[in-house]
Motif scaffolding. Sequence first.
Motif, PDB file in Angstrom:
ATOM      1  N   LYS A  29       0.840  -1.209   0.000  1.00  0.00           N
ATOM      2  CA  LYS A  29       0.000   0.000   0.000  1.00  0.00           C
ATOM      3  C   LYS A  29       0.868   1.250   0.000  1.00  0.00           C
ATOM      4  O   LYS A  29       0.558   2.229  -0.684  1.00  0.00           O
ATOM      5  CB  LYS A  29      -0.941  -0.008   1.202  1.00  0.00           C
ATOM      6  CG  LYS A  29      -2.055  -1.032   1.076  1.00  0.00           C
ATOM      7  CD  LYS A  29      -2.942  -1.052   2.304  1.00  0.00           C
ATOM      8  CE  LYS A  29      -4.051  -2.079   2.149  1.00  0.00           C
ATOM      9  NZ  LYS A  29      -4.926  -2.153   3.329  1.00  0.00           N
ATOM     10  N   THR A  33       1.439  -0.557  -4.920  1.00  0.00           N
ATOM     11  CA  THR A  33       1.224  -1.760  -5.726  1.00  0.00           C
ATOM     12  C   THR A  33       0.076  -2.626  -5.217  1.00  0.00           C
ATOM     13  O   THR A  33      -0.259  -3.629  -5.837  1.00  0.00           O
ATOM     14  CB  THR A  33       2.501  -2.623  -5.773  1.00  0.00           C
ATOM     15  OG1 THR A  33       2.863  -3.002  -4.441  1.00  0.00           O
ATOM     16  CG2 THR A  33       3.644  -1.866  -6.429  1.00  0.00           C
ATOM     17  N   TYR A  34      -0.535  -2.246  -4.099  1.00  0.00           N
ATOM     18  CA  TYR A  34      -1.573  -3.088  -3.498  1.00  0.00           C
ATOM     19  C   TYR A  34      -2.791  -3.235  -4.407  1.00  0.00           C
ATOM     20  O   TYR A  34      -3.269  -4.341  -4.635  1.00  0.00           O
ATOM     21  CB  TYR A  34      -2.000  -2.544  -2.136  1.00  0.00           C
ATOM     22  CG  TYR A  34      -3.115  -3.349  -1.512  1.00  0.00           C
ATOM     23  CD1 TYR A  34      -2.843  -4.581  -0.934  1.00  0.00           C
ATOM     24  CD2 TYR A  34      -4.424  -2.899  -1.522  1.00  0.00           C
ATOM     25  CE1 TYR A  34      -3.855  -5.342  -0.372  1.00  0.00           C
ATOM     26  CE2 TYR A  34      -5.442  -3.653  -0.965  1.00  0.00           C
ATOM     27  CZ  TYR A  34      -5.154  -4.869  -0.389  1.00  0.00           C
ATOM     28  OH  TYR A  34      -6.152  -5.625   0.154  1.00  0.00           O
ATOM     29  N   ASP A  35      -3.308  -2.116  -4.916  1.00  0.00           N
ATOM     30  CA  ASP A  35      -4.543  -2.170  -5.711  1.00  0.00           C
ATOM     31  C   ASP A  35      -4.424  -3.102  -6.908  1.00  0.00           C
ATOM     32  O   ASP A  35      -5.337  -3.869  -7.202  1.00  0.00           O
ATOM     33  CB  ASP A  35      -4.951  -0.768  -6.166  1.00  0.00           C
ATOM     34  CG  ASP A  35      -5.422   0.094  -5.004  1.00  0.00           C
ATOM     35  OD1 ASP A  35      -5.856  -0.473  -3.983  1.00  0.00           O
ATOM     36  OD2 ASP A  35      -5.350   1.328  -5.118  1.00  0.00           O
ATOM     37  N   ILE A  36      -3.294  -3.055  -7.588  1.00  0.00           N
ATOM     38  CA  ILE A  36      -3.134  -3.938  -8.744  1.00  0.00           C
ATOM     39  C   ILE A  36      -2.896  -5.385  -8.306  1.00  0.00           C
ATOM     40  O   ILE A  36      -3.264  -6.323  -9.000  1.00  0.00           O
ATOM     41  CB  ILE A  36      -2.012  -3.445  -9.683  1.00  0.00           C
ATOM     42  CG1 ILE A  36      -2.126  -4.129 -11.036  1.00  0.00           C
ATOM     43  CG2 ILE A  36      -0.643  -3.639  -9.066  1.00  0.00           C
ATOM     44  CD1 ILE A  36      -1.290  -3.518 -12.117  1.00  0.00           C
ATOM     45  N   SER A  37      -2.335  -5.567  -7.126  1.00  0.00           N
ATOM     46  CA  SER A  37      -2.032  -6.930  -6.675  1.00  0.00           C
ATOM     47  C   SER A  37      -3.278  -7.714  -6.287  1.00  0.00           C
ATOM     48  O   SER A  37      -3.245  -8.942  -6.253  1.00  0.00           O
ATOM     49  CB  SER A  37      -1.060  -6.900  -5.489  1.00  0.00           C
ATOM     50  OG  SER A  37      -1.719  -6.476  -4.309  1.00  0.00           O
ATOM     51  N   ILE A  38      -4.375  -7.036  -6.004  1.00  0.00           N
ATOM     52  CA  ILE A  38      -5.590  -7.749  -5.604  1.00  0.00           C
ATOM     53  C   ILE A  38      -6.575  -7.939  -6.754  1.00  0.00           C
ATOM     54  O   ILE A  38      -7.634  -8.530  -6.567  1.00  0.00           O
ATOM     55  CB  ILE A  38      -6.289  -7.043  -4.419  1.00  0.00           C
ATOM     56  CG1 ILE A  38      -6.726  -5.627  -4.795  1.00  0.00           C
ATOM     57  CG2 ILE A  38      -5.399  -7.044  -3.187  1.00  0.00           C
ATOM     58  CD1 ILE A  38      -7.608  -4.962  -3.752  1.00  0.00           C
ATOM     59  N   LEU A  39      -6.216  -7.453  -7.942  1.00  0.00           N
ATOM     60  CA  LEU A  39      -7.089  -7.652  -9.093  1.00  0.00           C
ATOM     61  C   LEU A  39      -7.130  -9.133  -9.464  1.00  0.00           C
ATOM     62  O   LEU A  39      -6.108  -9.820  -9.414  1.00  0.00           O
ATOM     63  CB  LEU A  39      -6.586  -6.847 -10.292  1.00  0.00           C
ATOM     64  CG  LEU A  39      -6.656  -5.334 -10.174  1.00  0.00           C
ATOM     65  CD1 LEU A  39      -6.005  -4.686 -11.396  1.00  0.00           C
ATOM     66  CD2 LEU A  39      -8.092  -4.872 -10.025  1.00  0.00           C
ATOM     67  N   PRO A  40      -8.306  -9.640  -9.854  1.00  0.00           N
ATOM     68  CA  PRO A  40      -8.365 -11.041 -10.291  1.00  0.00           C
ATOM     69  C   PRO A  40      -7.628 -11.188 -11.617  1.00  0.00           C
ATOM     70  O   PRO A  40      -7.865 -10.437 -12.557  1.00  0.00           O
ATOM     71  CB  PRO A  40      -9.866 -11.298 -10.453  1.00  0.00           C
ATOM     72  CG  PRO A  40     -10.481  -9.957 -10.624  1.00  0.00           C
ATOM     73  CD  PRO A  40      -9.595  -8.977  -9.901  1.00  0.00           C
ATOM     74  N   TYR A  41      -6.697 -12.109 -11.658  1.00  0.00           N
ATOM     75  CA  TYR A  41      -5.889 -12.289 -12.859  1.00  0.00           C
ATOM     76  C   TYR A  41      -5.365 -13.710 -12.882  1.00  0.00           C
ATOM     77  O   TYR A  41      -4.811 -14.184 -11.894  1.00  0.00           O
ATOM     78  CB  TYR A  41      -4.721 -11.298 -12.867  1.00  0.00           C
ATOM     79  CG  TYR A  41      -3.856 -11.382 -14.098  1.00  0.00           C
ATOM     80  CD1 TYR A  41      -4.310 -10.906 -15.314  1.00  0.00           C
ATOM     81  CD2 TYR A  41      -2.597 -11.953 -14.041  1.00  0.00           C
ATOM     82  CE1 TYR A  41      -3.523 -10.980 -16.450  1.00  0.00           C
ATOM     83  CE2 TYR A  41      -1.803 -12.033 -15.173  1.00  0.00           C
ATOM     84  CZ  TYR A  41      -2.271 -11.542 -16.370  1.00  0.00           C
ATOM     85  OH  TYR A  41      -1.497 -11.623 -17.491  1.00  0.00           O
ATOM     86  N   ASP A  43      -2.686 -15.730 -13.793  1.00  0.00           N
ATOM     87  CA  ASP A  43      -1.303 -15.745 -14.244  1.00  0.00           C
ATOM     88  C   ASP A  43      -0.800 -17.185 -14.264  1.00  0.00           C
ATOM     89  O   ASP A  43      -1.557 -18.123 -14.052  1.00  0.00           O
ATOM     90  CB  ASP A  43      -0.425 -14.864 -13.355  1.00  0.00           C
ATOM     91  CG  ASP A  43      -0.422 -15.318 -11.900  1.00  0.00           C
ATOM     92  OD1 ASP A  43      -0.982 -16.386 -11.597  1.00  0.00           O
ATOM     93  OD2 ASP A  43       0.148 -14.605 -11.072  1.00  0.00           O
TER      94      ASP A  43
END
Length: 110
Positions: A29, A33-41, A43
């Motif tokens: 946070k 980088t937190y917001d992008i790290s919790i996006l469903p993806y 990989d």
Amino acid sequence: MNVIGRATELPLLRPLVMMDKQEIITLSKQIGTYDISILPYEDCCTLFVPKSPTTNPNLRIVDKIEATMSHLPEWVDEAVAQTETIVLYAGEAAPATSENTGNEIKEDWF
């Protein structure tokens, strides 16, 4: 982690190994980088993870399997050649350039 560490001659850097989950979340946070790290993806971790992963691997078995992989050095070279460096700054992304190596650490990140 022990078998992985013993199966390679290269040093392994594990910067998060001494942090608990909440410390990692707090840091993510702070650096944006937190917001992008919790996006469903989906990989490679979610696509290729086995249904029953080995949690206690045997180094001798790993060595035997790797010995049968004659193309492994070429695969590693290809993977390294295709790496991309992306430099992230708190709250924004900046393009990586020869002048911007990503080695800079901004004091306000921590």
